[in-house]
Structures are given as structure tokens and as C-alpha cells.
Enzyme design. Structure first.
Site, short mmCIF file in Angstrom:
data_model
loop_
_atom_site.label_atom_id
_atom_site.label_comp_id
_atom_site.label_asym_id
_atom_site.label_seq_id
_atom_site.Cartn_x
_atom_site.Cartn_y
_atom_site.Cartn_z
N LEU A 37 0.86 -1.18 0.00
CA LEU A 37 0.00 0.00 0.00
C LEU A 37 0.90 1.24 0.00
CD1 LEU A 37 -2.80 -0.81 2.59
CD2 LEU A 37 -3.09 -0.44 0.13
N CYS A 41 5.10 6.33 -4.44
CA CYS A 41 5.26 7.55 -3.63
C CYS A 41 5.74 7.22 -2.21
CB CYS A 41 3.92 8.28 -3.58
SG CYS A 41 3.88 9.58 -2.36
N SER A 143 3.14 4.19 -12.47
CA SER A 143 4.15 4.27 -13.54
C SER A 143 5.41 3.53 -13.12
CB SER A 143 4.49 5.74 -13.79
OG SER A 143 5.09 6.31 -12.65
N ILE A 186 13.79 13.90 -10.70
CA ILE A 186 14.44 12.84 -9.93
C ILE A 186 15.95 13.02 -9.99
CG2 ILE A 186 14.77 10.35 -9.65
CD1 ILE A 186 11.99 9.87 -10.63
N LEU A 188 17.76 15.68 -10.37
CA LEU A 188 18.23 16.81 -9.56
C LEU A 188 18.15 16.51 -8.06
CD1 LEU A 188 16.75 19.85 -11.52
CD2 LEU A 188 19.11 19.04 -11.51
N GLU A 205 22.70 15.50 -19.31
CA GLU A 205 21.33 15.84 -19.75
C GLU A 205 21.36 16.21 -21.23
OE1 GLU A 205 17.96 16.18 -18.54
OE2 GLU A 205 17.80 16.70 -20.66
N VAL A 239 23.70 10.45 -24.12
CA VAL A 239 24.40 9.21 -23.80
C VAL A 239 24.23 8.26 -24.99
CG1 VAL A 239 24.50 7.26 -22.21
CG2 VAL A 239 23.93 9.53 -21.36
N LEU A 314 2.53 13.35 -10.85
CA LEU A 314 2.87 13.79 -9.50
C LEU A 314 1.83 13.21 -8.55
CD1 LEU A 314 3.53 17.57 -10.28
CD2 LEU A 314 5.26 15.82 -9.84
N HIS A 440 5.06 38.28 9.71
CA HIS A 440 6.42 38.84 9.69
C HIS A 440 7.19 38.36 10.92
CE1 HIS A 440 9.70 41.63 9.01
NE2 HIS A 440 9.66 41.88 10.31
P1 NAI Z 1 11.80 13.77 -16.16
O1 NAI Z 1 10.98 13.53 -17.33
O2 NAI Z 1 11.44 14.83 -15.18
O3 NAI Z 1 13.33 14.06 -16.61
C1 NAI Z 1 14.07 13.16 -17.41
C2 NAI Z 1 15.22 13.90 -18.05
O4 NAI Z 1 16.10 12.94 -18.67
C3 NAI Z 1 14.79 14.86 -19.14
O5 NAI Z 1 15.30 16.14 -18.86
C4 NAI Z 1 15.38 14.26 -20.43
O6 NAI Z 1 15.77 15.22 -21.35
C5 NAI Z 1 16.57 13.49 -19.89
N1 NAI Z 1 17.01 12.36 -20.73
C6 NAI Z 1 16.23 11.39 -21.27
N2 NAI Z 1 16.99 10.52 -21.97
C7 NAI Z 1 18.28 10.94 -21.88
C8 NAI Z 1 19.52 10.49 -22.42
N3 NAI Z 1 19.59 9.37 -23.15
N4 NAI Z 1 20.65 11.18 -22.16
C9 NAI Z 1 20.59 12.30 -21.39
N5 NAI Z 1 19.45 12.79 -20.88
C10 NAI Z 1 18.29 12.12 -21.11
O7 NAI Z 1 11.92 12.35 -15.43
P2 NAI Z 1 12.37 11.95 -13.97
O8 NAI Z 1 13.26 12.97 -13.37
O9 NAI Z 1 12.89 10.57 -14.11
O10 NAI Z 1 11.02 11.96 -13.15
C11 NAI Z 1 9.95 11.06 -13.51
C12 NAI Z 1 8.61 11.54 -13.01
O11 NAI Z 1 8.55 11.49 -11.60
C13 NAI Z 1 8.33 12.96 -13.45
O12 NAI Z 1 7.04 13.02 -13.95
C14 NAI Z 1 8.45 13.74 -12.18
O13 NAI Z 1 7.61 14.88 -12.18
C15 NAI Z 1 8.05 12.73 -11.10
N6 NAI Z 1 8.69 13.05 -9.84
C16 NAI Z 1 8.34 14.16 -9.15
C17 NAI Z 1 8.97 14.52 -7.99
C18 NAI Z 1 8.57 15.76 -7.29
O14 NAI Z 1 7.48 16.26 -7.54
N7 NAI Z 1 9.38 16.35 -6.43
C19 NAI Z 1 10.06 13.73 -7.43
C20 NAI Z 1 10.36 12.60 -8.22
C21 NAI Z 1 9.70 12.28 -9.37
#
Ligand code: NAI
Length: 454
Positions: A37, A41, A143, A186, A188, A205, A239, A314, A440
Site C-alpha cells: 500500500l 510515492c 508508472s 528525480i 536533480l 542531460e 548518452v 505527481l 512577519h
Molecule cells: P523527467 O521527465 O522529469 O526528466 C528526465 C530527463 O532525462 C529529461 O530532462 C530528459 O531530457 C533526460 N534524458 C532522457 N533521456 C536521456 C539520455 N539518453 N541522455 C541524457 N538525458 C536524457 O523524469 P524523472 O526525473 O525521471 O522523473 C519522472 C517523473 O517522476 C516525473 O514526472 C516527475 O515529475 C516525477 N517526480 C516528481 C517529484 C517531485 O514532484 N518532487 C520527485 C520525483 C519524481
């Protein structure tokens, strides 16, 4: 065969909240969850990463408190204890979800559910040992991390030299050099954690900016802040091959080798749609399950909420979507407004955003006015920060005199953004916002200061 009013498939944020809201609305809900469960997340995403980031923050404060008159010797970080704490937090919250299900008399079935067929008065869903019939189904199967088709990936994964964000959360031995592929949310957050705990981090990136579609200027500022902390970024870099724990990349036609001890894939997530039996009832799928503003799928009585519809992946989007879907089942008027869903990146400093960016406003043909102020205008921010900087950027829709977008970089951004989402969503005019009293000293005052510049 048992019957229910609603069958929920998936026990992550969208699924468990749908079951809870349905029960609160008088429906009898059954929830199928084959793993734990709480879904990604609670078990391997938002909650564990924020727990790790908080441990890293405490470590950093203990080590680097000199500017605040605090010094400590022999500050040590014990990764096994950090992971144990993370596991304890996860356990507490997962059992909280289980208790909520029990309290609401939601029957939880710990098995994989498959949609069998549509019948005259509903749908049949079965698992190994159970068969249920219900008038409504809500699919919230979530996902999974995208694994790319890059040569060498399979071998590196098999050898444990490349991992996804799921496996890395439980690794008790830190790599010396970590290479992260992807500078999205993720990537970052992971870069922030590993950099803070002393790992040498390089982020590769393929786009020319970090943080995906978030505000261009703030993303640049965030990149600068993270670079100051020692994180290396290779933007515009693709890459092309994995060689064990190292990468072969291409930048402007040039081949570059990136050496490291471990590779972390953070290149996005994709909806889980296989094996649910969607084809048995003809649910339309594109990027994810296709849904409308009420989360209805192409099949009447079947809803899809959360990451599985591929809209905004999200947890809090999933929460809201599940409420809208349940309201639709109960005949209560409601619909999704995806424009007011805030996004947060839990880096040091945090970045948070809601509504339009300058770029998206331009695409939509909106006339906007922009005001931006550095966080230094907030007394509390100055008191609490030494080297970190930040900014607040607000966009005004000049036709409506209401806010169109808000973008924050700096401490507490994650806790401030909901208020801005509310102001945008409720269409409060700037003149009305000017009359709101902000406490404040608080970092929130930066919003009021910036409003007066619009
Ligand atoms: P993302 O879609 O946010 O970022 C993936 C990045 O990888 C993109 O900038 C893309 O250009 C790059 N990329 C893809 N293939 C590549 C390659 N071969 N070489 C170099 N760069 C490449 O996906 P991410 O960070 O994995 O997150 C997945 C999901 O999880 C997102 O929808 C995110 O919003 C959600 N999430 C949200 C969080 C939050 O709200 N704080 C925390 C963790 C995940």
C-alpha cells in the site's frame, strides 16, 4: 463472486485516496494492490527521497554551521542508519494507509487484479483467488522508470553498475563517483542528496537546461546554485553507450567519456498499462490511459487516475484526480484544472512553480507582466541563509488582473507554493492580494513584496 460499488486497481496515492473518498461518500470500495500500500510515492519515491534529503540536510548543517556560530568536530554520517530511518518512516506511513482503509471499511486484496469483462450491470475483475463485480472501476496502476534502449544498458544493469532510483535508495555503500543520466526532477533531487553526503556527482542531460519545463531563468539559477555545491552538469549531451559504470556521450558531434563508479537512470517514467486486461473491455490507450476532465476513460464506468493516465505524473495530481473521479461517480459536480497543479523540486535550494511560465504564456497568447525579486528582500531568508540565494517571480495576466504563474527558488518554496496555486485557482485579483496580511518575519513576505512590483 463478491460485489462492490467500486473496484480500485492500485494502492498508491491515487488509488488509496479514491477508495477512501468513495467510502466516505457511502460507496463500498475494494482495493487491489499486489505490492505494498502507498505505491511508488510512499515506498520508493516521494517519501523515502525526502527522508534521505532531510538526513543529508542535517549532516550539512552539522558540518557547515560555522557561518552561524556553530562548529562541530567529527561529524559523521552513517548511511545504514539513514536507510534504517527511511525504512521506519516508510513503514509508519504505509501502516497509516492500511489503518485508513480499515477505518473506512475498504477491503484490501493483496493480489494482482485483471479486468475480465464487461457485464450487463458492471465489470468483472479477478485476481488469483478472488472475483469481484462492480459498477465502477478506477485504474490507478501508476508508472515505472523508463530504461533506455542504449547499447550496454542491459549488461550494466545486470552487473549492478547501473541502477534506477528504486534500487539506489537501499544501497548502503556510497559510490565515490556517481553519474546521473537526466536532469529532470528525480535526477536533480538524487544529485542533491548524493552531493550533500559527499559523493562526486556528474549529471548528463540531453536538453540545454535542467528541470525540464520549469521556468528557464530559475532553472539556470538552480543549476548555478547546484554547481556552487560541486555538482557537475553536462548539458546538451546525449548518452550513446554504457561501458560498465562509465558512459560514452556525444556533445556537438564530439565523443566524450564520462568515468564513474555507478550510473543512475533518471530519464522519466511511463504508465503501467500491461497486464491489467484493458483490452478485454476496450479502454483507449495513447501515452497512458486516455481520460477526460472527469477522469472518465473511453469506457463508461471506468476511470483512470494518477500516473497511469500520463498527464502530470505527481502524487498530488493523482490525489486530486481521484477525488474528481469519485465525485463524478457520486454525481457531484467537479472537474480537473491541470493549470493550478504545483510542481516542486526538493533540491537545496528548493524550486517550486505553478501556472504559466513566460514561455507557456507566450504560446497561449496571454499578455503578461512579470515582476521578480531576490529572496534577500525577506528578512527571515537573510537571517537563515548564508551563501544560498533565491528568487520569486510572478506573472500577471494583464487582461484579468489575476496572477497567471508563480515561480520560487529558495528555502520553503515547497511550503509556499500552495498559497500561490490557490490565488491563481481562485482568480484573486492583484488588488485583493495586496490586502492580505503575511506573517512577519517569514519568507512568504517575498510574495507580497513581489506583488507590489506588478
Ligand atoms: P523527467 O521527465 O522529469 O526528466 C528526465 C530527463 O532525462 C529529461 O530532462 C530528459 O531530457 C533526460 N534524458 C532522457 N533521456 C536521456 C539520455 N539518453 N541522455 C541524457 N538525458 C536524457 O523524469 P524523472 O526525473 O525521471 O522523473 C519522472 C517523473 O517522476 C516525473 O514526472 C516527475 O515529475 C516525477 N517526480 C516528481 C517529484 C517531485 O514532484 N518532487 C520527485 C520525483 C519524481
Amino acid at each position: 463472486m463478491d460485489t462492490a460499488d467500486l473496484i480500485v486497481i492500485g494502492g498508491g496515492p491515487a488509488g488509496y485516496l479514491a477508495a477512501q473518498r468513495a467510502a466516505e461518500g457511502g460507496m463500498q470500495a475494494v482495493l487491489f494492490e499486489e505490492k505494498n500500500l502507498g505505491g511508488v510515492c510512499l515506498n520508493e519515491g516521494c517519501v523515502p527521497t525526502k527522508t534521505l534529503l532531510n538526513c543529508a540536510k542535517i549532516y550539512h548543517h552539522a558540518k557547515c554551521g560555522q557561518a552561524f556560530g556553530v562548529s562541530a568536530e567529527h561529524v559523521e554520517l552513517h548511511i545504514p542508519q539513514v536507510i534504517a530511518r527511511k525504512n521506519k518512516v516508510v513503514k509508519t506511513l504505509v501502516s497509516g494507509v492500511a489503518m485508513t482503509m480499515k477505518k473506512n471499511k475498504v477491503k484490501v486484496i493483496s493480489q494482482k487484479a485483471v479486468i475480465e469483462k464487461e457485464v450487463e450491470d458492471g465489470f468483472l475483475v479477478k485476481s488469483e483467488e478472488q472475483e469481484y463485480k462492480a459498477k465502477n472501476i478506477l485504474i490507478a496502476s501508476g508508472s515505472e522508470a523508463v530504461i533506455p534502449n542504449i547499447p550496454g544498458t542491459k549488461e550494466s544493469l545486470e552487473q549492478g553498475l547501473a541502477v534506477t532510483s528504486r534500487e539506489i535508495l537501499d544501497e548502503e555503500t556510497l559510490p565515490e563517483k556517481l553519474t546521473i543520466i537526466g536532469a529532470g526532477v528525480i535526477g536533480l533531487e538524487m544529485a542533491t542528496y548524493f552531493n550533500t553526503v559527499g559523493v562526486e556527482v556528474t549529471v548528463v542531460e540531453m536538453l540545454d537546461k535542467v528541470a525540464g519545463s520549469m521556468d528557464v531563468k530559475l532553472s539556470k539559477l538552480l543549476e548555478k546554485e547546484l554547481k556552487k555545491k560541486g555538482i557537475q552538469f553536462m548539458l546538451d549531451t546525449k548518452v550513446v553507450e554504457l561501458k560498465g559504470s562509465s558512459l560514452v556521450c556525444e556533445k556537438n558531434g564530439e565523443i566524450i567519456n564520462v568515468e564513474g563508479d555507478k550510473i543512475l537512470f533518471c530519464i522519466g517514467r511511463r504508465p503501467v498499462i500491461q497486464g491489467l486486461g484493458l483490452e478485454n473491455i476496450g479502454v483507449k490507450v495513447e501515452k497512458g490511459i486516455v481520460t477526460d476532465e472527469h477522469l472518465c476513460t473511453s469506457v463508461k464506468g471506468v476511470y483512470a487516475a494518477g500516473d497511469v493516465n500520463g498527464k502530470i505524473m505527481l502524487a498530488h495530481t493523482g490525489y486530486r484526480e481521484s477525488e474528481v473521479a469519485v465525485h463524478h461517480m457520486l454525481g457531484i459536480e467537479d472537474k480537473m484544472d491541470y493549470n493550478v497543479i504545483p510542481s516542486v523540486v526538493y533540491t537545496f535550494p528548493e524550486m517550486a512553480s505553478v501556472g504559466e511560465t513566460l514561455e507557456s504564456a507566450k504560446e497561449k497568447g496571454l499578455e503578461v507582466k512579470v515582476a521578480e525579486l531576490p529572496m534577500m528582500y525577506s528578512g527571515r531568508f537573510v537571517a537563515e541563509n548564508d551563501k544560498e540565494s533565491g528568487t520569486c517571480k510572478l506573472l500577471l495576466d494583464t487582461k484579468t488582473n489575476c496572477l497567471a504563474g508563480a515561480h520560487l527558488l529558495g528555502t520553503y518554496a515547497s511550503e509556499l507554493i500552495w498559497g500561490l496555486a490557490a490565488l491563481i485557482g481562485q482568480k484573486v485579483t492583484v488588488d485583493e492580494i495586496k490586502k492580505i496580511v503575511f506573517p512577519h518575519p517569514s519568507v512568504s513576505e517575498i510574495v507580497k513584496e513581489t506583488i507590489f512590483k506588478l
